[in-house]
Scaffold this motif. Sequence first.
Motif, PDB file in Angstrom:
ATOM      1  N   MET A 106       0.836  -1.177   0.000  1.00 25.40           N
ATOM      2  CA  MET A 106       0.000   0.000   0.000  1.00 25.40           C
ATOM      3  C   MET A 106       0.883   1.244   0.000  1.00 25.40           C
ATOM      4  O   MET A 106       1.747   1.366   0.845  1.00 25.40           O
ATOM      5  CB  MET A 106      -0.869  -0.014   1.244  1.00 25.40           C
ATOM      6  N   THR A 107       0.698   2.144  -0.962  1.00 25.28           N
ATOM      7  CA  THR A 107       1.531   3.344  -1.039  1.00 25.28           C
ATOM      8  C   THR A 107       0.638   4.569  -1.082  1.00 25.28           C
ATOM      9  O   THR A 107      -0.073   4.787  -2.058  1.00 25.28           O
ATOM     10  CB  THR A 107       2.410   3.314  -2.294  1.00 25.28           C
ATOM     11  N   ILE A 108       0.669   5.343  -0.018  1.00 25.08           N
ATOM     12  CA  ILE A 108      -0.117   6.570   0.067  1.00 25.08           C
ATOM     13  C   ILE A 108       0.837   7.708   0.383  1.00 25.08           C
ATOM     14  O   ILE A 108       1.639   7.600   1.309  1.00 25.08           O
ATOM     15  CB  ILE A 108      -1.198   6.483   1.160  1.00 25.08           C
ATOM     16  N   LYS A 109       0.773   8.776  -0.389  1.00 22.53           N
ATOM     17  CA  LYS A 109       1.601   9.952  -0.149  1.00 22.53           C
ATOM     18  C   LYS A 109       0.685  11.151   0.079  1.00 22.53           C
ATOM     19  O   LYS A 109      -0.228  11.399  -0.708  1.00 22.53           O
ATOM     20  CB  LYS A 109       2.520  10.227  -1.341  1.00 22.53           C
ATOM     21  N   THR A 110       0.944  11.877   1.131  1.00 16.71           N
ATOM     22  CA  THR A 110       0.181  13.085   1.436  1.00 16.71           C
ATOM     23  C   THR A 110       1.165  14.206   1.694  1.00 16.71           C
ATOM     24  O   THR A 110       2.095  14.042   2.490  1.00 16.71           O
ATOM     25  CB  THR A 110      -0.695  12.880   2.681  1.00 16.71           C
ATOM     26  N   TYR A 111       0.988  15.323   1.001  1.00 14.71           N
ATOM     27  CA  TYR A 111       1.819  16.487   1.307  1.00 14.71           C
ATOM     28  C   TYR A 111       0.948  17.733   1.248  1.00 14.71           C
ATOM     29  O   TYR A 111      -0.152  17.716   0.697  1.00 14.71           O
ATOM     30  CB  TYR A 111       2.997  16.601   0.340  1.00 14.71           C
ATOM     31  N   ARG A 112       1.426  18.804   1.837  1.00 16.45           N
ATOM     32  CA  ARG A 112       0.665  20.053   1.886  1.00 16.45           C
ATOM     33  C   ARG A 112       1.432  21.146   1.165  1.00 16.45           C
ATOM     34  O   ARG A 112       2.647  21.241   1.288  1.00 16.45           O
ATOM     35  CB  ARG A 112       0.389  20.458   3.335  1.00 16.45           C
ATOM     36  N   ASP A 113       0.677  21.968   0.455  1.00 11.76           N
ATOM     37  CA  ASP A 113       1.323  23.066  -0.250  1.00 11.76           C
ATOM     38  C   ASP A 113       1.535  24.243   0.704  1.00 11.76           C
ATOM     39  O   ASP A 113       1.312  24.125   1.913  1.00 11.76           O
ATOM     40  CB  ASP A 113       0.510  23.462  -1.486  1.00 11.76           C
ATOM     41  N   ALA A 114       1.971  25.375   0.160  1.00  8.86           N
ATOM     42  CA  ALA A 114       2.293  26.542   0.991  1.00  8.86           C
ATOM     43  C   ALA A 114       1.087  27.085   1.747  1.00  8.86           C
ATOM     44  O   ALA A 114       1.231  27.782   2.745  1.00  8.86           O
ATOM     45  CB  ALA A 114       2.895  27.646   0.113  1.00  8.86           C
ATOM     46  N   TRP A 115      -0.138  26.773   1.279  1.00  5.39           N
ATOM     47  CA  TRP A 115      -1.360  27.236   1.931  1.00  5.39           C
ATOM     48  C   TRP A 115      -1.911  26.195   2.893  1.00  5.39           C
ATOM     49  O   TRP A 115      -2.975  26.374   3.468  1.00  5.39           O
ATOM     50  CB  TRP A 115      -2.409  27.601   0.886  1.00  5.39           C
ATOM     51  N   GLY A 116      -1.193  25.079   3.054  1.00  7.06           N
ATOM     52  CA  GLY A 116      -1.651  24.032   3.968  1.00  7.06           C
ATOM     53  C   GLY A 116      -2.677  23.092   3.373  1.00  7.06           C
ATOM     54  O   GLY A 116      -3.237  22.254   4.079  1.00  7.06           O
ATOM     55  N   ILE A 117      -2.935  23.225   2.077  1.00  7.64           N
ATOM     56  CA  ILE A 117      -3.932  22.365   1.440  1.00  7.64           C
ATOM     57  C   ILE A 117      -3.316  20.987   1.185  1.00  7.64           C
ATOM     58  O   ILE A 117      -2.232  20.885   0.608  1.00  7.64           O
ATOM     59  CB  ILE A 117      -4.420  22.978   0.112  1.00  7.64           C
ATOM     60  N   PRO A 118      -4.003  19.909   1.626  1.00 10.22           N
ATOM     61  CA  PRO A 118      -3.436  18.575   1.421  1.00 10.22           C
ATOM     62  C   PRO A 118      -3.575  18.112  -0.021  1.00 10.22           C
ATOM     63  O   PRO A 118      -4.589  18.367  -0.668  1.00 10.22           O
ATOM     64  CB  PRO A 118      -4.259  17.694   2.364  1.00 10.22           C
ATOM     65  N   HIS A 119      -2.550  17.453  -0.521  1.00 14.49           N
ATOM     66  CA  HIS A 119      -2.570  16.821  -1.840  1.00 14.49           C
ATOM     67  C   HIS A 119      -2.284  15.341  -1.625  1.00 14.49           C
ATOM     68  O   HIS A 119      -1.308  14.976  -0.963  1.00 14.49           O
ATOM     69  CB  HIS A 119      -1.509  17.448  -2.753  1.00 14.49           C
ATOM     70  N   LEU A 120      -3.133  14.495  -2.180  1.00 14.60           N
ATOM     71  CA  LEU A 120      -3.064  13.063  -1.920  1.00 14.60           C
ATOM     72  C   LEU A 120      -2.673  12.307  -3.181  1.00 14.60           C
ATOM     73  O   LEU A 120      -3.135  12.638  -4.281  1.00 14.60           O
ATOM     74  CB  LEU A 120      -4.416  12.546  -1.429  1.00 14.60           C
ATOM     75  N   ARG A 121      -1.851  11.302  -3.014  1.00 14.84           N
ATOM     76  CA  ARG A 121      -1.465  10.416  -4.114  1.00 14.84           C
ATOM     77  C   ARG A 121      -1.597   8.981  -3.619  1.00 14.84           C
ATOM     78  O   ARG A 121      -1.153   8.655  -2.518  1.00 14.84           O
ATOM     79  CB  ARG A 121      -0.018  10.654  -4.548  1.00 14.84           C
TER      80      ARG A 121
END
Length: 199
Positions: A1-16
């Motif tokens: 299982m591979t889940i990546k979550t990161y946040r941009d400069a505004w704190g908005i989560p981006h999910l992969r």
Amino acid sequence: MTIKTYRDAWGIPHLRAAETRELARAQGRVTAHDRARQLEVERHRAQGTSASFLGSPAVAWDVFARRARLADTARRCFQALERRDPETVSECHDVRPGDIGIHVLLAPAGPQGPRSGWTDALFSVFTEFALRTLDRHRVVVDPDVRNEKAIARFVRQGFTPGPAVVLPEIDLRDVHLPEKRAQLAFLPRAVAFPDADPR
């Protein structure tokens, strides 16, 4: 299982994620992290108990929620979903209505050294809160399979070991948990509090 979550400069989560179910799981975790307070308010609104902390202006809504049986309807819909699509709801174990997961992170002992019985006492408080105050039916824990000491502690406290499962990586702004092979264990309310109301 591979889940990546990161946040941009505004704190908005981006999910992969590699699969739709993994993406749904990541979305659920991010929502629980970012909107825990809102989720708790909505839980009270669905149960018709929001006036207990929002005050008298919420009484009319609570009356409606109870008459319309919103919580009961949501519970029945969830159970129907579980029957139709068990992989979505029960990806790691046999999820039951009334389950609640507890994670306890304990720091090493301080300069005075360990205090005998402290961890057991702390976990007893969590268990009582989950099973009695929150009215849940079963506590689910997921210690690392290599943590034999934690697993043995849970077994001593009445937990029954379940399957070993692989939990996905969690990568949030404030929390990073690597993928983990976990030993699930379960504590039903009837075992923890045998004299309690068996609802």
